[in-house]
Each structure stands twice: as C-alpha cells, then as structure tokens.
Design a protein around this motif. Structure first.
Motif, PDB file in Angstrom:
ATOM      1  N   SER A  38       0.829  -1.208   0.000  1.00 46.91           N
ATOM      2  CA  SER A  38       0.000   0.000   0.000  1.00 46.91           C
ATOM      3  C   SER A  38       0.863   1.258   0.000  1.00 46.91           C
ATOM      4  CB  SER A  38      -0.920  -0.015   1.217  1.00 46.91           C
ATOM      5  OG  SER A  38      -1.669   1.163   1.282  1.00 46.91           O
ATOM      6  N   ASN A  41       2.501   1.593  -3.454  1.00 42.08           N
ATOM      7  CA  ASN A  41       1.518   2.041  -4.442  1.00 42.08           C
ATOM      8  C   ASN A  41       1.189   3.514  -4.273  1.00 42.08           C
ATOM      9  OD1 ASN A  41       0.818  -0.001  -6.317  1.00 42.08           O
ATOM     10  ND2 ASN A  41      -0.171  -1.125  -4.670  1.00 42.08           N
ATOM     11  N   GLU A  42       1.071   3.952  -3.034  1.00 42.77           N
ATOM     12  CA  GLU A  42       0.797   5.367  -2.778  1.00 42.77           C
ATOM     13  C   GLU A  42       1.948   6.232  -3.279  1.00 42.77           C
ATOM     14  OE1 GLU A  42      -0.099   8.211   1.032  1.00 42.77           O
ATOM     15  OE2 GLU A  42      -0.711   6.120   1.125  1.00 42.77           O
ATOM     16  N   THR A  45       1.952   6.282  -7.128  1.00 48.54           N
ATOM     17  CA  THR A  45       0.860   7.127  -7.607  1.00 48.54           C
ATOM     18  C   THR A  45       1.200   8.599  -7.425  1.00 48.54           C
ATOM     19  OG1 THR A  45      -0.740   5.395  -7.097  1.00 48.54           O
ATOM     20  CG2 THR A  45      -1.605   7.619  -7.368  1.00 48.54           C
ATOM     21  N   GLU A  46       1.791   8.945  -6.296  1.00 52.44           N
ATOM     22  CA  GLU A  46       2.201  10.335  -6.056  1.00 52.44           C
ATOM     23  C   GLU A  46       3.217  10.789  -7.103  1.00 52.44           C
ATOM     24  OE1 GLU A  46       2.489  14.058  -4.449  1.00 52.44           O
ATOM     25  OE2 GLU A  46       1.025  12.507  -3.903  1.00 52.44           O
ATOM     26  N   GLU A  84       8.006  12.274   0.560  1.00 53.20           N
ATOM     27  CA  GLU A  84       7.081  11.175   0.262  1.00 53.20           C
ATOM     28  C   GLU A  84       7.833   9.838   0.236  1.00 53.20           C
ATOM     29  OE1 GLU A  84       3.806  11.386  -0.034  1.00 53.20           O
ATOM     30  OE2 GLU A  84       3.826  13.556   0.247  1.00 53.20           O
TER      31      GLU A  84
END
Length: 176
Positions: A38, A41-42, A45-46, A84
């Motif tokens: 997760s 993937n986050e 995507t960012e 991030e």
C-alpha cells in the motif's frame, strides 16, 4: 489420572500454543506485506501525478532563476517528493527488498537538486534524467511485486468530462 493423561495434556498445550504463535506470526507477516504494498503504491501514484516530471524536451533555460518560474516549482516539488519517499520507507519491513530501490530514488532526487543548483540552465535535462531514474525504480519495484502499480512518473492525465459538459473559456466579472 495417569501419567499418560498428563503427557497428552502437556503436549497438547504446547502444540496449541505453538500453533497460535505461528498463526499470529503469519498474520503479522501478511499484514506487513499488505501495508508495504500500500505504501509503495501510494508513493508510485504520487510520483505519477507529479506534473513537473512530465516528459519535456531537455532544452537549455538561459536564466531560470529569474525568467523560468517552473525552475523553482520543480526544485520545490522534487524536494517534497523526497519526503514522500521517506514516508514510504518508514512503512516498509526492516529487511524489505524495496529499501535499496527507495534509497536510489532519494539519491536521484538529491542528484537532481544538486545538479540543478550547480547548472540551473540545464535543469530540464536533469529533470528528464530524474524521470528516467524514477521510471527505472518503479519498474524494479513492479518486477518484484505483482501488487504494485506500473505508472510512469509525471504522466497522469485528466479523464474525459461528463458528455455535453464543457469547461468555461472566460471568467465572469466580479459581483459588486
């Protein structure tokens, strides 16, 4: 109660406790892998939604600090992206195979920030080099895990709008 009953109860208790312990470990492992996927993937995507990473021609920019507003936006965006990556790294398991990849992503961001500071007129070239490095990192993450999205950095696009709905082309005057 015979000694055989005592042995049977004792062995049963140990086997039951061992099974409970093993199932607890298995649940924790599955949960940590899910949390790791997760977080990755986050992160991907960012990076995919970072407009500054869209593919552009690596043209020279004569005086980007004064004339090119995208220069400072790019540096700020890449600096924020390092945060991030750091956040995603914290969500990984201690000996995760994704750790070296995230370290390389951080290094790629640092390299962009250093190179664009040293040669600001070439920041678009450095951005495209960063794009290529991040894209390779995403591919490496994807190759190890099927649950990871395969999204190219900076290449997110808006979808189609509702049929018949058009975007406004002019602004209305201010109400007094």
């Amino acid at each position: 109660m015979s000694w055989w009953d005592v042995v049977t109860v004792t062995v049963g208790a140990f086997v039951g406790a061992g099974a409970a312990f093993a199932s607890n470990l298995l649940v924790r492992l599955i949960e940590s892998r899910r949390r790791e996927a997760s977080a990755l993937n986050e992160l991907i995507t960012e990076i995919h939604f970072r407009r500054v990473l869209r593919r552009v021609a690596p043209r020279l920019s004569p005086n980007p600090r004064a004339l090119d507003p995208v220069y400072e936006q790019a540096r700020h965006s890449i600096s924020a992206m390092r945060g991030e990556i750091r956040r995603a790294r914290r969500a990984l398991r201690p000996r995760s195979s994704a750790l070296p990849v995230l370290n390389e992503m951080t290094l790629a961001c640092n390299t962009f920030l250093d190179d664009s500071d040293d040669a600001p007129e070439r920041y678009r070239l450095h951005l495209m080099q960063l794009h290529a490095r991040l894209n390779a990192s995403v591919r490496r993450l994807r190759s190890d895990r099927r649950s990871i999205s395969d999204l190219e950095p900076g290449e997110a696009h808006l979808g189609a709008t509702v049929q018949g709905l058009t975007a406004p082309t002019t602004a209305l005057p201010v109400d007094d």
